[in-house]
Design a protein around this motif. Structure first.
Motif, PDB file in Angstrom:
ATOM      1  N   CYS A 127       0.803  -1.105   0.122  1.00 50.40           N
ATOM      2  CA  CYS A 127       0.061   0.108   0.124  1.00 50.40           C
ATOM      3  C   CYS A 127       0.673   1.172  -0.046  1.00 50.40           C
ATOM      4  O   CYS A 127       1.937   1.184   0.325  1.00 50.40           O
ATOM      5  CB  CYS A 127      -1.059  -0.062   1.335  1.00 50.40           C
ATOM      6  SG  CYS A 127      -0.164  -0.027   2.632  1.00 50.40           S
ATOM      7  N   SER A 128       0.296   2.345  -0.227  1.00 51.41           N
ATOM      8  CA  SER A 128       0.697   3.822  -0.012  1.00 51.41           C
ATOM      9  C   SER A 128      -0.202   4.480   0.817  1.00 51.41           C
ATOM     10  O   SER A 128      -1.384   3.923   1.216  1.00 51.41           O
ATOM     11  CB  SER A 128       0.996   4.304  -1.475  1.00 51.41           C
ATOM     12  OG  SER A 128       1.343   5.500  -1.265  1.00 51.41           O
ATOM     13  N   TYR A 129       0.041   5.462   1.307  1.00 51.16           N
ATOM     14  CA  TYR A 129      -0.638   6.400   2.497  1.00 51.16           C
ATOM     15  C   TYR A 129      -0.992   7.752   2.036  1.00 51.16           C
ATOM     16  O   TYR A 129      -0.337   8.308   1.137  1.00 51.16           O
ATOM     17  CB  TYR A 129       0.253   6.543   3.670  1.00 51.16           C
ATOM     18  CG  TYR A 129       0.411   5.294   4.342  1.00 51.16           C
ATOM     19  CD1 TYR A 129      -0.504   4.601   5.247  1.00 51.16           C
ATOM     20  CD2 TYR A 129       1.586   4.494   4.488  1.00 51.16           C
ATOM     21  CE1 TYR A 129      -0.304   3.464   5.928  1.00 51.16           C
ATOM     22  CE2 TYR A 129       1.789   3.284   5.141  1.00 51.16           C
ATOM     23  CZ  TYR A 129       0.928   2.717   5.909  1.00 51.16           C
ATOM     24  OH  TYR A 129       0.854   1.527   6.490  1.00 51.16           O
ATOM     25  N   VAL A 130      -1.894   8.191   2.371  1.00 48.63           N
ATOM     26  CA  VAL A 130      -2.386   9.577   2.272  1.00 48.63           C
ATOM     27  C   VAL A 130      -2.539  10.034   3.826  1.00 48.63           C
ATOM     28  O   VAL A 130      -2.981   9.739   4.746  1.00 48.63           O
ATOM     29  CB  VAL A 130      -4.003   9.704   1.709  1.00 48.63           C
ATOM     30  CG1 VAL A 130      -4.218  11.095   1.712  1.00 48.63           C
ATOM     31  CG2 VAL A 130      -3.879   8.924   0.288  1.00 48.63           C
ATOM     32  N   MET A 131      -1.580  11.032   4.056  1.00 46.43           N
ATOM     33  CA  MET A 131      -1.545  11.791   5.362  1.00 46.43           C
ATOM     34  C   MET A 131      -1.639  13.222   5.338  1.00 46.43           C
ATOM     35  O   MET A 131      -1.484  14.000   4.386  1.00 46.43           O
ATOM     36  CB  MET A 131      -0.307  11.238   6.000  1.00 46.43           C
ATOM     37  CG  MET A 131      -0.039   9.987   6.176  1.00 46.43           C
ATOM     38  SD  MET A 131       1.513   9.905   7.150  1.00 46.43           S
ATOM     39  CE  MET A 131       1.640   8.081   7.138  1.00 46.43           C
ATOM     40  N   LYS A 132      -1.961  13.937   6.430  1.00 47.22           N
ATOM     41  CA  LYS A 132      -2.058  15.335   6.529  1.00 47.22           C
ATOM     42  C   LYS A 132      -0.650  15.886   6.564  1.00 47.22           C
ATOM     43  O   LYS A 132       0.183  15.098   6.807  1.00 47.22           O
ATOM     44  CB  LYS A 132      -2.936  15.807   7.836  1.00 47.22           C
ATOM     45  CG  LYS A 132      -2.323  15.401   9.129  1.00 47.22           C
ATOM     46  CD  LYS A 132      -3.038  15.836  10.161  1.00 47.22           C
ATOM     47  CE  LYS A 132      -2.314  15.260  11.377  1.00 47.22           C
ATOM     48  NZ  LYS A 132      -3.315  15.746  12.839  1.00 47.22           N
ATOM     49  N   ALA A 133      -0.244  16.979   5.789  1.00 42.44           N
ATOM     50  CA  ALA A 133       1.015  17.766   5.656  1.00 42.44           C
ATOM     51  C   ALA A 133       1.522  17.823   6.658  1.00 42.44           C
ATOM     52  O   ALA A 133       2.859  17.663   6.597  1.00 42.44           O
ATOM     53  CB  ALA A 133       0.531  18.951   4.891  1.00 42.44           C
ATOM     54  N   GLU A 134       0.902  17.991   8.069  1.00 39.98           N
ATOM     55  CA  GLU A 134       1.819  18.220   9.391  1.00 39.98           C
ATOM     56  C   GLU A 134       2.744  17.035   9.455  1.00 39.98           C
ATOM     57  O   GLU A 134       3.695  17.258   9.888  1.00 39.98           O
ATOM     58  CB  GLU A 134       0.702  18.505  10.439  1.00 39.98           C
ATOM     59  CG  GLU A 134       1.434  18.272  11.879  1.00 39.98           C
ATOM     60  CD  GLU A 134       0.060  18.460  12.749  1.00 39.98           C
ATOM     61  OE1 GLU A 134       0.608  17.922  13.811  1.00 39.98           O
ATOM     62  OE2 GLU A 134      -0.860  19.053  12.671  1.00 39.98           O
ATOM     63  N   VAL A 135       2.417  15.895   9.453  1.00 39.18           N
ATOM     64  CA  VAL A 135       3.114  14.601   9.544  1.00 39.18           C
ATOM     65  C   VAL A 135       4.424  14.479   8.864  1.00 39.18           C
ATOM     66  O   VAL A 135       5.497  13.940   9.280  1.00 39.18           O
ATOM     67  CB  VAL A 135       2.383  13.402   8.928  1.00 39.18           C
ATOM     68  CG1 VAL A 135       3.025  12.179   9.399  1.00 39.18           C
ATOM     69  CG2 VAL A 135       1.081  13.446  10.024  1.00 39.18           C
ATOM     70  N   GLY A 136       4.533  15.100   7.489  1.00 36.79           N
ATOM     71  CA  GLY A 136       5.669  15.206   6.834  1.00 36.79           C
ATOM     72  C   GLY A 136       6.946  16.113   7.647  1.00 36.79           C
ATOM     73  O   GLY A 136       8.002  15.989   7.279  1.00 36.79           O
ATOM     74  N   LYS A 137       6.419  16.929   8.638  1.00 34.51           N
ATOM     75  CA  LYS A 137       7.545  17.619   9.450  1.00 34.51           C
ATOM     76  C   LYS A 137       8.004  16.850  10.687  1.00 34.51           C
ATOM     77  O   LYS A 137       8.692  17.376  11.581  1.00 34.51           O
ATOM     78  CB  LYS A 137       6.646  19.131   9.710  1.00 34.51           C
ATOM     79  CG  LYS A 137       6.330  19.982   8.649  1.00 34.51           C
ATOM     80  CD  LYS A 137       5.732  20.927   8.892  1.00 34.51           C
ATOM     81  CE  LYS A 137       5.161  21.876   7.739  1.00 34.51           C
ATOM     82  NZ  LYS A 137       4.316  23.002   8.100  1.00 34.51           N
ATOM     83  N   TRP A 138       7.352  15.800  10.745  1.00 34.12           N
ATOM     84  CA  TRP A 138       7.616  15.049  12.037  1.00 34.12           C
ATOM     85  C   TRP A 138       9.067  14.373  11.966  1.00 34.12           C
ATOM     86  O   TRP A 138       9.566  14.059  10.878  1.00 34.12           O
ATOM     87  CB  TRP A 138       6.743  13.838  12.428  1.00 34.12           C
ATOM     88  CG  TRP A 138       5.200  14.341  12.682  1.00 34.12           C
ATOM     89  CD1 TRP A 138       4.813  15.767  12.889  1.00 34.12           C
ATOM     90  CD2 TRP A 138       4.177  13.469  13.296  1.00 34.12           C
ATOM     91  NE1 TRP A 138       3.447  15.709  13.163  1.00 34.12           N
ATOM     92  CE2 TRP A 138       3.110  14.390  13.506  1.00 34.12           C
ATOM     93  CE3 TRP A 138       4.038  12.233  13.076  1.00 34.12           C
ATOM     94  CZ2 TRP A 138       1.949  13.846  13.745  1.00 34.12           C
ATOM     95  CZ3 TRP A 138       2.895  11.722  13.427  1.00 34.12           C
ATOM     96  CH2 TRP A 138       1.583  12.625  13.715  1.00 34.12           C
ATOM     97  N   LEU A 139       9.675  14.417  13.167  1.00 35.47           N
ATOM     98  CA  LEU A 139      11.253  14.049  12.998  1.00 35.47           C
ATOM     99  C   LEU A 139      11.201  12.554  12.648  1.00 35.47           C
ATOM    100  O   LEU A 139      10.055  11.615  13.236  1.00 35.47           O
ATOM    101  CB  LEU A 139      11.521  14.008  14.520  1.00 35.47           C
ATOM    102  CG  LEU A 139      13.068  13.541  14.838  1.00 35.47           C
ATOM    103  CD1 LEU A 139      14.014  14.281  13.993  1.00 35.47           C
ATOM    104  CD2 LEU A 139      13.337  13.674  16.269  1.00 35.47           C
ATOM    105  N   LEU A 140      11.906  12.049  12.006  1.00 36.17           N
ATOM    106  CA  LEU A 140      12.116  10.821  11.469  1.00 36.17           C
ATOM    107  C   LEU A 140      10.845  10.205  10.491  1.00 36.17           C
ATOM    108  O   LEU A 140      11.032   9.655   9.596  1.00 36.17           O
ATOM    109  CB  LEU A 140      12.266   9.448  12.635  1.00 36.17           C
ATOM    110  CG  LEU A 140      13.725   9.698  13.163  1.00 36.17           C
ATOM    111  CD1 LEU A 140      13.685   8.617  14.430  1.00 36.17           C
ATOM    112  CD2 LEU A 140      14.903   9.757  12.431  1.00 36.17           C
TER     113      LEU A 140
END
Length: 86
Positions: free
Chosen positions: A61-74
């Motif tokens: 699978c592939s995911y759809v996430m809110k943009a905020e998650v892209g700024k989380w560490l690791l």
């Protein structure tokens, strides 16, 4: 190609990482019912932080996430490497 990775590798790497994490945490997965063949949309009802690992370890699978998650560490780096849609 997703960020220099072939699509198969962009899915395979997180799948292997997720399986390793679940093994380290001694989490066992039990799948009830049949997983649809071909393309489908899977909408999990998140109950814990392990839901992503469980989904990734179980499905191609592939995911759809809110943009905020892209700024989380690791995790943010992981979203870029795996081609997560934000």
């Amino acid at each position: 190609v997703v960020f220099g990775f072939k699509l198969h590798n962009a899915v395979l790497i997180p799948k292997l990482w997720s399986r390793a994490m679940l093994r380290i945490l001694n989490v066992q997965i039990a799948i009830e019912g049949n997983v649809p063949e071909g393309k489908f949309l899977f909408l999990p009802n998140h109950r814990s932080y392990l839901d992503g690992c469980i989904t990734c370890a179980s499905l191609f699978c592939s995911y759809v996430m809110k943009a905020e998650v892209g700024k989380w560490l690791l995790i943010g780096w992981g979203t870029k490497v795996t081609g997560t849609i934000m």
